[in-house]
Design a protein around this motif. Sequence first.
Motif, PDB file in Angstrom:
ATOM      1  N   SER A 155      44.821  50.524  24.107  1.00 42.97           N
ATOM      2  CA  SER A 155      43.427  50.879  24.400  1.00 42.97           C
ATOM      3  C   SER A 155      42.472  49.743  24.084  1.00 42.97           C
ATOM      4  N   GLY A 156      42.920  48.827  23.248  1.00 42.24           N
ATOM      5  CA  GLY A 156      42.061  47.705  22.897  1.00 42.24           C
ATOM      6  C   GLY A 156      42.241  46.487  23.771  1.00 42.24           C
ATOM      7  N   VAL A 157      43.166  46.562  24.751  1.00 41.05           N
ATOM      8  CA  VAL A 157      43.459  45.422  25.624  1.00 41.05           C
ATOM      9  C   VAL A 157      42.723  45.578  26.944  1.00 41.05           C
ATOM     10  N   ALA A 158      41.745  44.734  27.153  1.00 43.57           N
ATOM     11  CA  ALA A 158      41.008  44.732  28.429  1.00 43.57           C
ATOM     12  C   ALA A 158      40.220  43.440  28.539  1.00 43.57           C
ATOM     13  N   PHE A 159      40.250  42.859  29.713  1.00 43.39           N
ATOM     14  CA  PHE A 159      39.466  41.647  29.937  1.00 43.39           C
ATOM     15  C   PHE A 159      38.017  42.023  30.244  1.00 43.39           C
ATOM     16  N   PRO A 160      37.056  41.245  29.746  1.00 41.13           N
ATOM     17  CA  PRO A 160      35.660  41.512  30.093  1.00 41.13           C
ATOM     18  C   PRO A 160      35.434  41.265  31.585  1.00 41.13           C
ATOM     19  N   ILE A 161      34.596  42.098  32.192  1.00 44.25           N
ATOM     20  CA  ILE A 161      34.320  41.927  33.621  1.00 44.25           C
ATOM     21  C   ILE A 161      33.120  40.991  33.757  1.00 44.25           C
ATOM     22  N   ASN A 162      33.417  39.706  33.616  1.00 45.41           N
ATOM     23  CA  ASN A 162      32.399  38.666  33.753  1.00 45.41           C
ATOM     24  C   ASN A 162      33.085  37.373  34.175  1.00 45.41           C
ATOM     25  N   ARG A 163      32.427  36.257  34.037  1.00 47.95           N
ATOM     26  CA  ARG A 163      32.985  34.980  34.508  1.00 47.95           C
ATOM     27  C   ARG A 163      34.262  34.583  33.770  1.00 47.95           C
ATOM     28  N   HIS A 164      34.548  35.222  32.628  1.00 47.42           N
ATOM     29  CA  HIS A 164      35.726  34.868  31.847  1.00 47.42           C
ATOM     30  C   HIS A 164      36.974  35.660  32.252  1.00 47.42           C
ATOM     31  N   HIS A 165      36.823  36.632  33.139  1.00 55.21           N
ATOM     32  CA  HIS A 165      37.989  37.399  33.601  1.00 55.21           C
ATOM     33  C   HIS A 165      38.930  36.465  34.364  1.00 55.21           C
ATOM     34  N   PRO A 166      40.251  36.569  34.125  1.00 58.05           N
ATOM     35  CA  PRO A 166      41.186  35.608  34.733  1.00 58.05           C
ATOM     36  C   PRO A 166      41.215  35.601  36.258  1.00 58.05           C
ATOM     37  N   LEU A 167      40.778  36.671  36.910  1.00 60.97           N
ATOM     38  CA  LEU A 167      40.792  36.703  38.376  1.00 60.97           C
ATOM     39  C   LEU A 167      39.489  36.204  39.001  1.00 60.97           C
TER      40      LEU A 167
END
Length: 309
Positions: free
Chosen positions: A269-281
């Motif tokens: 539940s603690g694993v999630a990428f931020p939805i901003n310029r730092h997201h790997p995609l």
Amino acid sequence: MNAADYQSFADAWESRATIRTRPRRVLENDDKLIYPLGRQPLVLGETFLRECPQLRDFALVQTLYKFINDVVIFETEIVDKTARNIAKNRFDVTFPFACRYDAMTVVVDEDYHALVAMDFMQQTIAMTGIGPIELPGEIELSRAIPAAVALAPQHLRGAVELICVAIAENTVTGDVAAFAKDDTIKQSIKGLMADHLLDEGRHSGFWSRMVRIYWHTASEGDRHCIAQILPVFIGHYLTNDIQRSFDLRLIDALPINDRVQQSLRDEVSGVAFPINRHHPLVANIVQFFRSSSLLDSPCVQSALRDYLI
């Protein structure tokens, strides 16, 4: 790019498409991984490594099944739909015959990718004796595209769908490329990814050109309207909800006690990428906006400012 400038890739498809040139990939029974460790953080977590490392291969096999399921949904329900409508001249945006012919090759390729993925699932089940747990009935795009299209006025819904599919196809190409280079996984799976990449490289260019052709004809008002929808689509596309739900279902399927299960749930539940310029995609998405010429428009630059580096 004007529609009149479009050059078909028919000859390249005839000579290079995997459906015409590649043999069946057969899963090896060796000690290589069936799925990259880095793509399933659950098995690299502190609790998993301490309490149940012997279940690693089970978790990786289930994650492979989820990946295959995602591919089938993406290829047959998302890309196929848009490409087929373009090919049959039923799309809101009209394209010349050369574009429509190439769109039909995309339909053939994508359905073939889905077939190959299903074949690999059957091979994996037969070799490992591990059947899939309940797999998701949708992917992020299943929600993201309708959410974006619903925000568009009627005359722009086809254009928004086109751009969303093009973003996804270009993003997938970069992701598959990274997968194909992973030396820890079985050679047949690397080969499968390399085959997929060969076709997807052609597809990503096709979709970028379709968007360039459309954008060249779009009015300034329509461009502004579409630009405001793009961040909404990206936000839905990059969410982690479906993956998290699958990971929780996978944890429930592990033969471990309640205490360990709860610890694993907390970690997932603690694993999630931020939805901003730092997201790997995001880098792949921004590259698409550059190659398709959308980022040349000030309204798109403004709408995507949170994603631009």
